[in-house]
Design a protein around this motif. Sequence first.
Motif, PDB file in Angstrom:
ATOM      1  N   GLN A   3       0.841  -1.189   0.000  1.00  0.00           N
ATOM      2  CA  GLN A   3       0.000   0.000   0.000  1.00  0.00           C
ATOM      3  C   GLN A   3       0.880   1.244   0.000  1.00  0.00           C
ATOM      4  O   GLN A   3       1.873   1.317   0.722  1.00  0.00           O
ATOM      5  N   THR A   4       0.531   2.223  -0.824  1.00  0.00           N
ATOM      6  CA  THR A   4       1.306   3.460  -0.871  1.00  0.00           C
ATOM      7  C   THR A   4       1.003   4.291   0.363  1.00  0.00           C
ATOM      8  O   THR A   4      -0.121   4.295   0.867  1.00  0.00           O
ATOM      9  N   PRO A   5       1.990   4.987   0.872  1.00  0.00           N
ATOM     10  CA  PRO A   5       1.751   5.798   2.068  1.00  0.00           C
ATOM     11  C   PRO A   5       0.902   7.020   1.733  1.00  0.00           C
ATOM     12  O   PRO A   5       0.872   7.493   0.607  1.00  0.00           O
ATOM     13  N   SER A   6       0.208   7.526   2.746  1.00  0.00           N
ATOM     14  CA  SER A   6      -0.608   8.720   2.529  1.00  0.00           C
ATOM     15  C   SER A   6       0.281   9.957   2.614  1.00  0.00           C
ATOM     16  O   SER A   6       1.425   9.907   3.073  1.00  0.00           O
ATOM     17  N   LYS A   7      -0.268  11.075   2.173  1.00  0.00           N
ATOM     18  CA  LYS A   7       0.493  12.316   2.189  1.00  0.00           C
ATOM     19  C   LYS A   7       0.725  12.773   3.622  1.00  0.00           C
ATOM     20  O   LYS A   7      -0.141  12.666   4.480  1.00  0.00           O
ATOM     21  N   THR A   8       1.921  13.279   3.848  1.00  0.00           N
ATOM     22  CA  THR A   8       2.257  13.823   5.157  1.00  0.00           C
ATOM     23  C   THR A   8       2.397  15.335   5.029  1.00  0.00           C
ATOM     24  O   THR A   8       2.173  15.908   3.965  1.00  0.00           O
ATOM     25  N   GLU A   9       2.781  15.993   6.099  1.00  0.00           N
ATOM     26  CA  GLU A   9       2.939  17.444   6.059  1.00  0.00           C
ATOM     27  C   GLU A   9       4.071  17.813   5.112  1.00  0.00           C
ATOM     28  O   GLU A   9       5.097  17.133   5.061  1.00  0.00           O
ATOM     29  N   CYS A  10       3.890  18.881   4.375  1.00  0.00           N
ATOM     30  CA  CYS A  10       4.858  19.269   3.350  1.00  0.00           C
ATOM     31  C   CYS A  10       5.182  20.753   3.495  1.00  0.00           C
ATOM     32  O   CYS A  10       4.312  21.566   3.801  1.00  0.00           O
ATOM     33  N   ARG A  11       6.430  21.096   3.218  1.00  0.00           N
ATOM     34  CA  ARG A  11       6.874  22.490   3.200  1.00  0.00           C
ATOM     35  C   ARG A  11       7.374  22.802   1.801  1.00  0.00           C
ATOM     36  O   ARG A  11       8.065  21.996   1.182  1.00  0.00           O
ATOM     37  N   GLU A  12       7.032  23.951   1.296  1.00  0.00           N
ATOM     38  CA  GLU A  12       7.410  24.362  -0.066  1.00  0.00           C
ATOM     39  C   GLU A  12       8.705  25.164  -0.011  1.00  0.00           C
ATOM     40  O   GLU A  12       8.711  26.362   0.243  1.00  0.00           O
ATOM     41  N   TYR A  13       9.829  24.504  -0.247  1.00  0.00           N
ATOM     42  CA  TYR A  13      11.119  25.193  -0.311  1.00  0.00           C
ATOM     43  C   TYR A  13      11.390  25.572  -1.762  1.00  0.00           C
ATOM     44  O   TYR A  13      10.854  24.974  -2.699  1.00  0.00           O
ATOM     45  N   GLU A  14      12.262  26.535  -1.981  1.00  0.00           N
ATOM     46  CA  GLU A  14      12.482  27.067  -3.323  1.00  0.00           C
ATOM     47  C   GLU A  14      13.177  26.067  -4.248  1.00  0.00           C
ATOM     48  O   GLU A  14      13.108  26.187  -5.458  1.00  0.00           O
ATOM     49  N   TYR A  15      13.865  25.092  -3.697  1.00  0.00           N
ATOM     50  CA  TYR A  15      14.590  24.121  -4.519  1.00  0.00           C
ATOM     51  C   TYR A  15      13.770  22.861  -4.808  1.00  0.00           C
ATOM     52  O   TYR A  15      14.220  21.974  -5.507  1.00  0.00           O
ATOM     53  N   MET A  16      12.550  22.771  -4.288  1.00  0.00           N
ATOM     54  CA  MET A  16      11.739  21.575  -4.487  1.00  0.00           C
ATOM     55  C   MET A  16      10.709  21.794  -5.589  1.00  0.00           C
ATOM     56  O   MET A  16      10.161  22.885  -5.726  1.00  0.00           O
ATOM     57  N   ARG A  17      10.436  20.748  -6.372  1.00  0.00           N
ATOM     58  CA  ARG A  17       9.413  20.737  -7.424  1.00  0.00           C
ATOM     59  C   ARG A  17       9.536  21.930  -8.360  1.00  0.00           C
ATOM     60  O   ARG A  17       8.584  22.646  -8.618  1.00  0.00           O
ATOM     61  N   ARG A  18      10.728  22.169  -8.850  1.00  0.00           N
ATOM     62  CA  ARG A  18      10.951  23.275  -9.786  1.00  0.00           C
ATOM     63  C   ARG A  18      10.538  22.822 -11.171  1.00  0.00           C
ATOM     64  O   ARG A  18      10.927  21.767 -11.644  1.00  0.00           O
ATOM     65  N   ARG A  19       9.763  23.633 -11.847  1.00  0.00           N
ATOM     66  CA  ARG A  19       9.320  23.342 -13.204  1.00  0.00           C
ATOM     67  C   ARG A  19       9.747  24.505 -14.087  1.00  0.00           C
ATOM     68  O   ARG A  19       9.279  25.629 -13.917  1.00  0.00           O
ATOM     69  N   THR A  20      10.662  24.244 -15.017  1.00  0.00           N
ATOM     70  CA  THR A  20      11.086  25.309 -15.935  1.00  0.00           C
ATOM     71  C   THR A  20      10.241  25.303 -17.201  1.00  0.00           C
ATOM     72  O   THR A  20      10.171  26.324 -17.878  1.00  0.00           O
ATOM     73  N   LYS A  21       9.665  24.169 -17.532  1.00  0.00           N
ATOM     74  CA  LYS A  21       8.720  24.122 -18.656  1.00  0.00           C
ATOM     75  C   LYS A  21       7.694  23.032 -18.365  1.00  0.00           C
ATOM     76  O   LYS A  21       7.910  22.154 -17.533  1.00  0.00           O
ATOM     77  N   ARG A  22       6.596  23.082 -19.071  1.00  0.00           N
ATOM     78  CA  ARG A  22       5.497  22.150 -18.828  1.00  0.00           C
ATOM     79  C   ARG A  22       5.809  20.769 -19.388  1.00  0.00           C
ATOM     80  O   ARG A  22       6.521  20.641 -20.377  1.00  0.00           O
ATOM     81  N   PHE A  23       5.243  19.737 -18.749  1.00  0.00           N
ATOM     82  CA  PHE A  23       5.364  18.387 -19.278  1.00  0.00           C
ATOM     83  C   PHE A  23       4.451  18.253 -20.492  1.00  0.00           C
ATOM     84  O   PHE A  23       3.388  18.883 -20.553  1.00  0.00           O
ATOM     85  N   PRO A  24       4.820  17.448 -21.492  1.00  0.00           N
ATOM     86  CA  PRO A  24       4.020  17.365 -22.715  1.00  0.00           C
ATOM     87  C   PRO A  24       2.751  16.536 -22.589  1.00  0.00           C
ATOM     88  O   PRO A  24       2.043  16.367 -23.566  1.00  0.00           O
ATOM     89  N   TRP A  25       2.425  15.999 -21.424  1.00  0.00           N
ATOM     90  CA  TRP A  25       1.203  15.214 -21.272  1.00  0.00           C
ATOM     91  C   TRP A  25       0.312  15.887 -20.229  1.00  0.00           C
ATOM     92  O   TRP A  25       0.747  16.664 -19.402  1.00  0.00           O
ATOM     93  N   GLY A  26      -0.946  15.572 -20.297  1.00  0.00           N
ATOM     94  CA  GLY A  26      -1.909  16.156 -19.367  1.00  0.00           C
ATOM     95  C   GLY A  26      -2.335  17.550 -19.804  1.00  0.00           C
ATOM     96  O   GLY A  26      -1.764  18.154 -20.710  1.00  0.00           O
ATOM     97  N   ARG A  27      -3.348  18.057 -19.170  1.00  0.00           N
ATOM     98  CA  ARG A  27      -3.869  19.374 -19.548  1.00  0.00           C
ATOM     99  C   ARG A  27      -3.029  20.500 -18.970  1.00  0.00           C
ATOM    100  O   ARG A  27      -2.773  21.492 -19.625  1.00  0.00           O
ATOM    101  N   THR A  28      -2.635  20.349 -17.722  1.00  0.00           N
ATOM    102  CA  THR A  28      -1.890  21.440 -17.087  1.00  0.00           C
ATOM    103  C   THR A  28      -0.395  21.319 -17.287  1.00  0.00           C
ATOM    104  O   THR A  28       0.311  22.313 -17.245  1.00  0.00           O
TER     105      THR A  28
END
Length: 127
Positions: free
Chosen positions: A76-101
């Motif tokens: 079983q996959t673990p559930s989401k825990t508390e998260c902090r948004e640091y500037e070096y995490m989840r950086r997106r310089t361009k959009r992924f070519p799949w999905g709407r967003t």
Amino acid sequence: MYTCIAPQQPRCGCPPQPPPGQRIQPPADCRPGPIPPNPCVPKFPGKDTWQKYRNIVVFICFPLMFFQAFTALGHQTPSKTECREYEYMRRRTKRFPWGRTGTKSLFHNPRCNYLPGECGPPPLDCD
């Protein structure tokens, strides 16, 4: 243990030198014989060694693969825990070519992965 044997001497001697302008002919009884087996080549025991490897694959490898697949799919996959948004995490310089967003990666799992902007701000550094 295999030992290499020194090459054997030819069975025939050298023919006498012919007069000038005449071709050298070897004696009639001096014909090349069959090539002897090379003693330096390793010998493999048995002719049916493929059956041993077939049994290893059928009785060891396949059951191990099924066991690993069973344990991986039953996890079983673990559930989401508390998260902090640091500037070096989840950086997106361009959009992924799949999905709407274009914000979800190819292996995004909404039960345990966060998207940019879903986490809270980091704690203030008051030093």
